[in-house]
Each structure stands twice: as structure tokens, then as C-alpha cells.
Scaffold this motif. Structure first.
Motif, PDB file in Angstrom:
ATOM      1  N   GLU A 133       0.861  -1.191   0.000  1.00 57.73           N
ATOM      2  CA  GLU A 133       0.000   0.000   0.000  1.00 57.73           C
ATOM      3  C   GLU A 133       0.892   1.233   0.000  1.00 57.73           C
ATOM      4  N   PRO A 134       0.977   1.957  -1.128  1.00 59.49           N
ATOM      5  CA  PRO A 134       1.811   3.163  -1.137  1.00 59.49           C
ATOM      6  C   PRO A 134       1.225   4.236  -0.236  1.00 59.49           C
ATOM      7  N   GLY A 135       2.061   4.859   0.563  1.00 57.82           N
ATOM      8  CA  GLY A 135       1.593   5.880   1.486  1.00 57.82           C
ATOM      9  C   GLY A 135       1.900   7.284   0.997  1.00 57.82           C
ATOM     10  N   PRO A 136       1.470   8.303   1.724  1.00 65.76           N
ATOM     11  CA  PRO A 136       1.753   9.695   1.358  1.00 65.76           C
ATOM     12  C   PRO A 136       3.262   9.916   1.232  1.00 65.76           C
ATOM     13  N   GLY A 137       3.654  10.589   0.182  1.00 70.31           N
ATOM     14  CA  GLY A 137       5.065  10.870  -0.033  1.00 70.31           C
ATOM     15  C   GLY A 137       5.799   9.766  -0.770  1.00 70.31           C
ATOM     16  N   TRP A 172       7.541   7.123 -12.392  1.00 73.56           N
ATOM     17  CA  TRP A 172       7.235   7.275 -10.973  1.00 73.56           C
ATOM     18  C   TRP A 172       5.923   8.041 -10.861  1.00 73.56           C
ATOM     19  N   ASN A 173       4.969   7.547 -10.074  1.00 74.43           N
ATOM     20  CA  ASN A 173       3.700   8.247  -9.875  1.00 74.43           C
ATOM     21  C   ASN A 173       3.317   8.227  -8.406  1.00 74.43           C
ATOM     22  N   SER A 174       2.877   9.353  -7.897  1.00 73.77           N
ATOM     23  CA  SER A 174       2.393   9.409  -6.523  1.00 73.77           C
ATOM     24  C   SER A 174       1.032   8.724  -6.454  1.00 73.77           C
ATOM     25  N   GLN A 251       0.786   0.870 -13.762  1.00 70.00           N
ATOM     26  CA  GLN A 251       0.044   1.237 -12.567  1.00 70.00           C
ATOM     27  C   GLN A 251       0.140   0.098 -11.560  1.00 70.00           C
ATOM     28  N   LEU A 252      -0.164   0.401 -10.341  1.00 67.53           N
ATOM     29  CA  LEU A 252      -0.252  -0.602  -9.280  1.00 67.53           C
ATOM     30  C   LEU A 252      -1.694  -0.601  -8.809  1.00 67.53           C
TER      31      LEU A 252
END
Length: 355
Positions: A133-137, A172-174, A251-252
Motif C-alpha cells: 500500500e503506497p503511502g503519502p510521499g 514514478w507516480n504518486s 500502474q499498481l
């Protein structure tokens, strides 16, 4: 491919003058000269572009066109080129590698006989996989090997289909899709370009956070895809298949959504299983595929035949269209790494979590 010429009827007043003048030539520039002129034009576009213009996130283009247009007879063969590319950024461009002739493969027949069982194996593998789970930042990092079609519309040689040489592309994508970076040496300015954007996320510009809001019921998901892509592409079915494929490539997606995407894709009319296919890294796999009846090419999503993990994609011309011969590989990708990292431009390592 053949570019038809048209000639308007000459007024009778000019008939005598036409007989007195020498017959006009029909000169052609070499491919190298065409590419040189195109490179010059693109450098002028980049030089005059506003410095603050952001580079939008790229949805991999099916085709890049180099269109030769006669400027004037007096120029004796000089051409102006319009390049329809997805280039972004304002920095100095790197030297673009010369195109290569597209590879040609044997067209493997597709079948629906094992479609349901194959999709269930792919869905089971997606469900069992652990998705961070990608988090903020943090950033979602995708490294791919890619090649896309280049159509050269000139009268000099209409028998060759040209593609980009296989090359590395890193994105790279936030999680919210508002910040990002793209590095594609030879096709983007040196060092890469920003993908920062204020565009509202959608199926055509999906972010991780947006994907978490999509329904995980295959029927509801497919209904939404058809509704939001209505009027796009060559047909509703092809556009739905393309949309799902775009979400798989760079994408993830949460595991439950991945499962729903595969099961939804199996419900699209015309989807078949192709037993043997290779991704851009040369890895053998099994594919889910769909033919675009208008353009004549078949898009294939390739999976590892043992683990059923997604490997990449391939687009193969299956019937002659636009001068492209059957068996020609016009698009080719391979996902080499998929990870969550702590900073833009950071590559997976001690601080990154590979998927």
C-alpha cells in the motif's frame, strides 16, 4: 504504405504553358534525411515551448506518425514533417535512436476453449500476490522495456514498417496521481520530464487512489468501463479491452481490483487465449488477446505460463491494414520491475518494496 497523390484538373488557359515547361520531377528524400528534418522540427518545437508547461501522463500511443507533405515544387523534394508524439518537458532532447524494421512473428491462433480456466488462474495469482500500500510521499515505480510503432508516410519506401528500437522506460507516480516523473532516454529530454498534473483522475488517467474507488464486482466494473469510454477507440469492445490493459501496464492496482479487471476482461466479446507469446524481454508466456477489427491488430496481454504473473504486452498485425503486413509486431512491452519507493527518481533497493 502507399500515399495516394491527387492532381487537380488544369484550366485550359494553362495547357499551352504546361507543354512549354519541362516535366516536373518527383524527387524523394532518403529516410535519413526525413528523420533529420523531423528532429530539427521537434527541436524547434521544444525550444519555443513555454517553460512552465507540464508533461501529461502518457497513455502509450499506438502509433507515431511521420507525415511527409510537399511544401512547394520549387523546393525540389523538401518536406515538412508533422510529428504526432507524446513528448513532454522543455529540457534539451537527447538524440533519438534511428528506427528499426518491425519484427515479424508467426500468428498463433486464439481460442475461447480455455478462456474461463485461464482467467481464473490469472485471477487466483493476482489475489494471492501481496500488493504493498503506497503511502503519502511515496511513489509507484514501474520499469519497462518498450517499443512502439512509427509509420513513415513517404513515397520513397512504402514497404517497410518502422518501430522504435527496444528501450527502457521508467515511470514514478504518486498515489494521488498529482506528482510523477518519466525517464525515457532517447525519447524524452535528458534526465527525464515531470508528470505533475492537476487533471482529475479517471480511467484514462488513473491513479492508485482512484483505482481504490472502482467497483470490484466484474459486471459493475465492466459496465463502468463501457460507460466512461463510450465513443472512444475503434469499437466499444476494443476500447474496453485497451482500457483494462492500460491499467495493467504502468500502474499498481489493489489485489481485489486486479482480480475484477481480469474477470471483467473475460466478459468482453472477442477475447481469446493465445497459447504462445513473447514479451519485449523475450519471456515466453500465455496471452489474453483481442483483435481490433478496424485496424487489424491483435493486442495480447502476456502472463507467465507457470505463475500467471503479468509479464507485458504485444500488438501483432493479424490482417493487412494501412500497408502493415500480417505478423508484424507494432507495439511491444515488458514490465521489468514494479515497486513502491520513498522518493521520486528513486529506484528500488533498500528503501523500495518490489511487487
Amino acid at each position: 504504405m502507399t500515399r495516394k497523390k491527387s492532381r487537380r484538373e488544369e484550366p485550359l488557359d494553362y495547357a499551352e504553358l504546361a507543354r512549354l515547361l519541362p516535366t516536373p520531377g518527383d524527387p524523394h528524400l532518403s529516410l535519413d534525411r526525413h528523420l533529420l528534418l523531423e528532429e530539427h522540427l521537434m527541436s524547434e518545437i521544444q525550444r519555443t515551448a513555454p517553460a512552465s508547461a507540464p508533461a501529461p501522463a502518457r497513455r502509450p500511443a499506438r502509433r507515431v506518425l511521420l507525415i511527409g507533405v510537399p511544401v512547394a515544387a520549387a523546393l525540389a523534394g523538401a518536406f515538412a514533417f508533422t510529428a504526432l508524439t507524446n513528448s513532454g518537458g522543455t529540457g534539451p532532447a537527447t538524440a533519438t535512436p534511428p528506427p528499426v524494421e518491425a519484427p515479424v512473428v508467426r500468428i498463433e491462433p486464439g481460442s475461447t476453449a480455455r478462456l474461463a480456466s485461464t482467467v481464473e488462474r490469472i485471477a487466483a495469482a493476482a489475489s494471492a500476490g501481496k500488493t504493498p500500500e503506497p503511502g503519502p510521499g511515496q511513489y509507484i515505480y514501474i520499469k519497462s522495456k518498450v517499443s512502439y510503432l512509427l509509420e513513415s508516410h513517404t513515397d520513397a519506401d512504402d514497404s517497410r514498417t518502422l518501430v522504435e528500437p527496444l528501450h527502457i522506460r521508467e515511470v514514478w507516480n504518486s498515489p494521488d496521481g498529482k506528482q510523477g516523473w518519466l525517464d525515457e532516454p532517447g525519447y524524452k529530454p535528458k534526465g527525464g520530464v515531470t508528470l505533475d498534473s492537476d487533471v482529475e483522475p479517471s480511467l484514462g488517467a488513473a491513479s492508485y487512489d482512484y483505482l481504490k474507488t472502482l467497483p470490484t464486482d466484474p459486471d459493475a466494473l465492466l459496465k463502468k468501463i463501457y460507460k466512461e469510454t463510450k465513443g472512444q477507440g475503434n469499437s466499444p469492445d476494443q476500447e474496453a479491452f485497451t482500457t483494462v490493459g492500460d491499467l495493467l501496464a504502468e500502474q499498481l492496482a489493489p489485489a481485489k481490483l486486479n482480480v475484477a479487471l481480469y474477470r471483467a476482461a473475460a466478459k468482453i466479446p472477442g477475447v481469446v487465449v493465445v497459447d504462445h507469446a513473447k514479451d519485449a524481454a523475450g519471456r515466453e508466456g500465455i496471452a489474453l488477446a483481442h483483435v481490433d477489427q478496424k485496424s487489424g491488430d491483435r493486442t495480447e496481454w502476456i502472463f507467465d505460463p507457470k505463475t500467471y504473473a503479468y509479464l507485458g504486452s504485444r500488438a501483432v498485425q493479424v490482417k493487412q491494414a494501412d500497408g502493415i503486413k500480417p505478423g508484424t509486431v507494432i507495439n511491444w512491452t515488458a514490465v521489468l520491475e514494479r515497486a513502491v519507493v520513498d522518493a521520486r527518481k528513486q529506484r528500488p533497493g533498500a528503501q523500495g518494496t518490489r511487487v
